[in-house]
Scaffold this active site. Sequence first.
Site, PDB file in Angstrom:
ATOM      1  N   HIS A  17       4.706  13.283  -6.901  1.00 23.97           N
ATOM      2  CA  HIS A  17       4.629  12.431  -8.100  1.00 23.97           C
ATOM      3  C   HIS A  17       4.813  13.278  -9.359  1.00 23.97           C
ATOM      4  O   HIS A  17       5.527  12.885 -10.285  1.00 23.97           O
ATOM      5  CB  HIS A  17       3.254  11.760  -8.215  1.00 23.97           C
ATOM      6  CG  HIS A  17       2.937  10.755  -7.145  1.00 23.97           C
ATOM      7  ND1 HIS A  17       1.750  10.760  -6.456  1.00 23.97           N
ATOM      8  CD2 HIS A  17       3.650   9.706  -6.662  1.00 23.97           C
ATOM      9  CE1 HIS A  17       1.737   9.746  -5.594  1.00 23.97           C
ATOM     10  NE2 HIS A  17       2.883   9.091  -5.698  1.00 23.97           N
ATOM     11  N   LYS A  41      -7.107  -2.202  -0.458  1.00 20.96           N
ATOM     12  CA  LYS A  41      -8.468  -2.736  -0.367  1.00 20.96           C
ATOM     13  C   LYS A  41      -9.483  -1.596  -0.336  1.00 20.96           C
ATOM     14  O   LYS A  41     -10.558  -1.691  -0.864  1.00 20.96           O
ATOM     15  CB  LYS A  41      -8.595  -3.625   0.860  1.00 20.96           C
ATOM     16  CG  LYS A  41      -7.861  -4.932   0.654  1.00 20.96           C
ATOM     17  CD  LYS A  41      -8.263  -6.001   1.651  1.00 20.96           C
ATOM     18  CE  LYS A  41      -7.473  -7.266   1.422  1.00 20.96           C
ATOM     19  NZ  LYS A  41      -6.088  -7.173   1.915  1.00 20.96           N
ATOM     20  N   ARG A  89      12.592   9.282  -1.610  1.00 21.04           N
ATOM     21  CA  ARG A  89      12.444  10.451  -0.745  1.00 21.04           C
ATOM     22  C   ARG A  89      13.558  10.493   0.280  1.00 21.04           C
ATOM     23  O   ARG A  89      14.519  11.220   0.147  1.00 21.04           O
ATOM     24  CB  ARG A  89      11.068  10.431  -0.074  1.00 21.04           C
ATOM     25  CG  ARG A  89       9.940  10.655  -1.056  1.00 21.04           C
ATOM     26  CD  ARG A  89       8.602  10.336  -0.495  1.00 21.04           C
ATOM     27  NE  ARG A  89       8.472   8.917  -0.204  1.00 21.04           N
ATOM     28  CZ  ARG A  89       7.337   8.302   0.003  1.00 21.04           C
ATOM     29  NH1 ARG A  89       6.205   8.960   0.001  1.00 21.04           N
ATOM     30  NH2 ARG A  89       7.301   7.013   0.229  1.00 21.04           N
ATOM     31  N   SER A 127       1.090   9.858  -0.423  1.00 22.43           N
ATOM     32  CA  SER A 127      -0.369   9.885  -0.578  1.00 22.43           C
ATOM     33  C   SER A 127      -1.035   9.487   0.741  1.00 22.43           C
ATOM     34  O   SER A 127      -2.052  10.062   1.139  1.00 22.43           O
ATOM     35  CB  SER A 127      -0.805   8.910  -1.669  1.00 22.43           C
ATOM     36  OG  SER A 127      -0.237   9.253  -2.900  1.00 22.43           O
TER      37      SER A 127
END
Length: 163
Positions: A17, A41, A89, A127
């Site tokens: 990032h 969530k 990517r 991530s």
Amino acid sequence: MRRAVYPGAFDPITNGHIDIIERSARIFDEVIVAILLNIEKQPMFSIEERIDMIRSVVKLDNVRVDTFEGLLVHYAVAQNAEVIVRGIRAVSDYEYELQMALMNRRLEPRLETVFMMRAEGYSYLSSRLIKEVFMLGGSVEGLVPGLVEQRMRAKQDARTQRQ
Ligand code: PNS
């Protein structure tokens, strides 16, 4: 004034990032790193923690961090942005990114999506994968900034203590 929005979950921010943020900050007058509220969530980090980490590791005058909810295009227009930046990517990212870019264009033709390629060394990072590797005891050194690694460790320690 060319303003770009770089949206995502950033849970947590990775070196991939950061690579895209630095590249876009060289091209656009202002870059807004926009964190989507409630994307997952069970995120590893709260929104406040994510904002704090991004602000601590990205020190560029023309980059600011913000949050948004609802449609990205509504947020971008409200911010007077012309561009949505997305890092791409591998080929596998392309289909999903194309769908999003075309849907966003349909919703808001004034906005352009710009795809950027990360430095090769970060092309496989996500991530999700970083969290998985970390939780299973693997090293994430060099994949996220040192501060993020520390915060991940602190999270894990807190979790272990609660158990
Ligand atoms: O970090 P991510 O998961 O790749 O980010 C995805 C994100 C936040 C860019 C995307 O989910 C998004 O824009 N969500 C906001 C809701 C929206 O506008 N949906 C329609 C997209 S075509």
